[in-house]
Structures are given as C-alpha cells and as structure tokens.
Design a protein around this motif. Structure first.
Motif, PDB file in Angstrom:
ATOM      1  N   PHE A   1      22.497  26.335 165.837  1.00 49.09           N
ATOM      2  CA  PHE A   1      21.817  25.634 164.743  1.00 49.09           C
ATOM      3  C   PHE A   1      22.681  25.676 163.481  1.00 49.09           C
ATOM      4  O   PHE A   1      22.258  26.213 162.446  1.00 49.09           O
ATOM      5  CB  PHE A   1      20.451  26.284 164.452  1.00 49.09           C
TER       6      PHE A   1
ATOM      7  N   LEU B   1      20.990  29.698 155.174  1.00 50.73           N
ATOM      8  CA  LEU B   1      19.823  30.548 155.395  1.00 50.73           C
ATOM      9  C   LEU B   1      20.236  32.016 155.481  1.00 50.73           C
ATOM     10  O   LEU B   1      21.171  32.347 156.207  1.00 50.73           O
ATOM     11  CB  LEU B   1      19.150  30.115 156.708  1.00 50.73           C
TER      12      LEU B   1
ATOM     13  N   ARG C   1      13.554  27.459 167.609  1.00 45.14           N
ATOM     14  CA  ARG C   1      13.833  26.019 167.487  1.00 45.14           C
ATOM     15  C   ARG C   1      14.325  25.741 166.072  1.00 45.14           C
ATOM     16  O   ARG C   1      14.111  26.533 165.158  1.00 45.14           O
ATOM     17  CB  ARG C   1      12.570  25.212 167.748  1.00 45.14           C
ATOM     18  N   ALA C   2      14.898  24.582 165.902  1.00 42.09           N
ATOM     19  CA  ALA C   2      15.381  24.180 164.579  1.00 42.09           C
ATOM     20  C   ALA C   2      14.251  24.239 163.549  1.00 42.09           C
ATOM     21  O   ALA C   2      14.461  24.673 162.413  1.00 42.09           O
ATOM     22  CB  ALA C   2      15.984  22.784 164.647  1.00 42.09           C
ATOM     23  N   ALA C   3      13.059  23.838 163.942  1.00 42.39           N
ATOM     24  CA  ALA C   3      11.914  23.841 163.021  1.00 42.39           C
ATOM     25  C   ALA C   3      11.591  25.249 162.521  1.00 42.39           C
ATOM     26  O   ALA C   3      11.142  25.414 161.384  1.00 42.39           O
ATOM     27  CB  ALA C   3      10.694  23.231 163.695  1.00 42.39           C
ATOM     28  N   ASP C   4      11.817  26.262 163.351  1.00 46.96           N
ATOM     29  CA  ASP C   4      11.570  27.643 162.922  1.00 46.96           C
ATOM     30  C   ASP C   4      12.529  28.034 161.803  1.00 46.96           C
ATOM     31  O   ASP C   4      12.144  28.711 160.851  1.00 46.96           O
ATOM     32  CB  ASP C   4      11.737  28.618 164.095  1.00 46.96           C
ATOM     33  N   LEU C   5      13.769  27.610 161.927  1.00 45.64           N
ATOM     34  CA  LEU C   5      14.765  27.939 160.907  1.00 45.64           C
ATOM     35  C   LEU C   5      14.520  27.157 159.622  1.00 45.64           C
ATOM     36  O   LEU C   5      14.712  27.679 158.524  1.00 45.64           O
ATOM     37  CB  LEU C   5      16.169  27.681 161.446  1.00 45.64           C
ATOM     38  N   THR C   6      14.069  25.925 159.753  1.00 42.69           N
ATOM     39  CA  THR C   6      13.726  25.126 158.574  1.00 42.69           C
ATOM     40  C   THR C   6      12.547  25.765 157.839  1.00 42.69           C
ATOM     41  O   THR C   6      12.507  25.774 156.608  1.00 42.69           O
ATOM     42  CB  THR C   6      13.389  23.683 159.000  1.00 42.69           C
ATOM     43  N   TRP C   7      11.605  26.313 158.583  1.00 44.95           N
ATOM     44  CA  TRP C   7      10.427  26.978 158.023  1.00 44.95           C
ATOM     45  C   TRP C   7      10.787  28.268 157.298  1.00 44.95           C
ATOM     46  O   TRP C   7      10.208  28.601 156.250  1.00 44.95           O
ATOM     47  CB  TRP C   7       9.439  27.259 159.160  1.00 44.95           C
TER      48      TRP C   7
ATOM     49  N   GLU D   1      20.926  24.045 160.222  1.00 46.35           N
ATOM     50  CA  GLU D   1      19.736  24.753 159.746  1.00 46.35           C
ATOM     51  C   GLU D   1      20.059  26.166 159.249  1.00 46.35           C
ATOM     52  O   GLU D   1      19.377  26.688 158.378  1.00 46.35           O
ATOM     53  CB  GLU D   1      18.673  24.845 160.850  1.00 46.35           C
ATOM     54  N   SER D   2      21.076  26.784 159.819  1.00 45.23           N
ATOM     55  CA  SER D   2      21.370  28.176 159.476  1.00 45.23           C
ATOM     56  C   SER D   2      22.459  28.326 158.418  1.00 45.23           C
ATOM     57  O   SER D   2      22.699  29.426 157.937  1.00 45.23           O
ATOM     58  CB  SER D   2      21.766  28.949 160.729  1.00 45.23           C
TER      59      SER D   2
ATOM     60  N   ASP E   1      12.372  31.390 155.193  1.00 42.00           N
ATOM     61  CA  ASP E   1      13.099  31.731 153.974  1.00 42.00           C
ATOM     62  C   ASP E   1      14.089  32.859 154.261  1.00 42.00           C
ATOM     63  O   ASP E   1      15.083  33.017 153.562  1.00 42.00           O
ATOM     64  CB  ASP E   1      12.132  32.215 152.883  1.00 42.00           C
TER      65      ASP E   1
END
Length: 123
Positions: free
Chosen positions: A79, A86, A54-60, A82-83, A62
C-alpha cells in the motif's frame, strides 16, 4: 475556545496489525476498545488472516501500530500510496502469545501507550 474543546474530544483512529489477526492485534483491539481517546481496528497482513488489512483501513487510520518489522514492510510494499505519510510504528512484540494472554496485554500497553499518547498530543 470552542476549537480546543473539539480537538481534545476528537478520537484518533488506531489500526493494530499482526500476521493472521488471530492473537496479537485482536488483543490490542480488545484492550483499547473502550478507551475514549481512540477508535480501534485490528487486521492481519497474511492472506489467511481473519480480517486482512485493506487500503480503506489505512485511509481510516491516524496511527498504525504493527507487531513486527515485517508487518511494516508489507504495508509499505502493498500500500505505497496509503502508507506513504502514515505513521506506522513497530511494537516489537513476537508471535509467542495466545489471545488476551496477560503478558501479551502488558507488552501491548507498554509499547502502544506512549505512541498513542504522542499521536493524541499532535492531533
């Protein structure tokens, strides 16, 4: 003085990704679960994955370590925001192994360890 201690004690968040979150990424998560340098999660890109990214995983995260090029392409396509900045690195590990297969574990360690060490050094 205190700042050096804080940065050396900070754990980086590493997200492992495969297709179905069944064998490869859960194996990687299990290998690094008790590593004091990192906090880990594993996800899959397929709709039928045990835990879908999910988007939240990518935001989390590093650092994102994917098993194949197709996983990186899917994350970038689904994403883009978000990506975008990253680090998403490909481990080049085929879907040929069962969960915690010793050969799979060794391949993950060999491929992931230099990338994790590099990310920690940059942090």
């Amino acid at each position: 003085m205190g700042e050096a201690n804080i940065s050396s004690e900070r754990r980086i968040n590493v997200l492992f990704v495969c297709s179905r979150n069944k064998w490869r990424s859960p194996t990687a998560e299990a290998i690094y679960r008790n590593d004091s340098r990192v906090a880990v999660r594993s996800r899959g890109t397929a709709r039928a994955a045990r835990q879908t990214v999910r988007a939240a995983d990518l935001t989390w995260a590093d650092l994102v370590l994917v098993m194949e090029d197709k996983h990186r392409r899917r994350l970038l396509a689904h994403f883009p925001g978000e990506s975008r900045f990253l680090p998403i690195e490909v481990l080049h590990i085929p879907d040929d192994y069962q969960f915690m297969d010793p050969e799979l574990a060794e391949l993950i360690r060999l491929a992931a360890e230099p990338l994790i060490a590099e990310a920690i050094a940059k942090d």
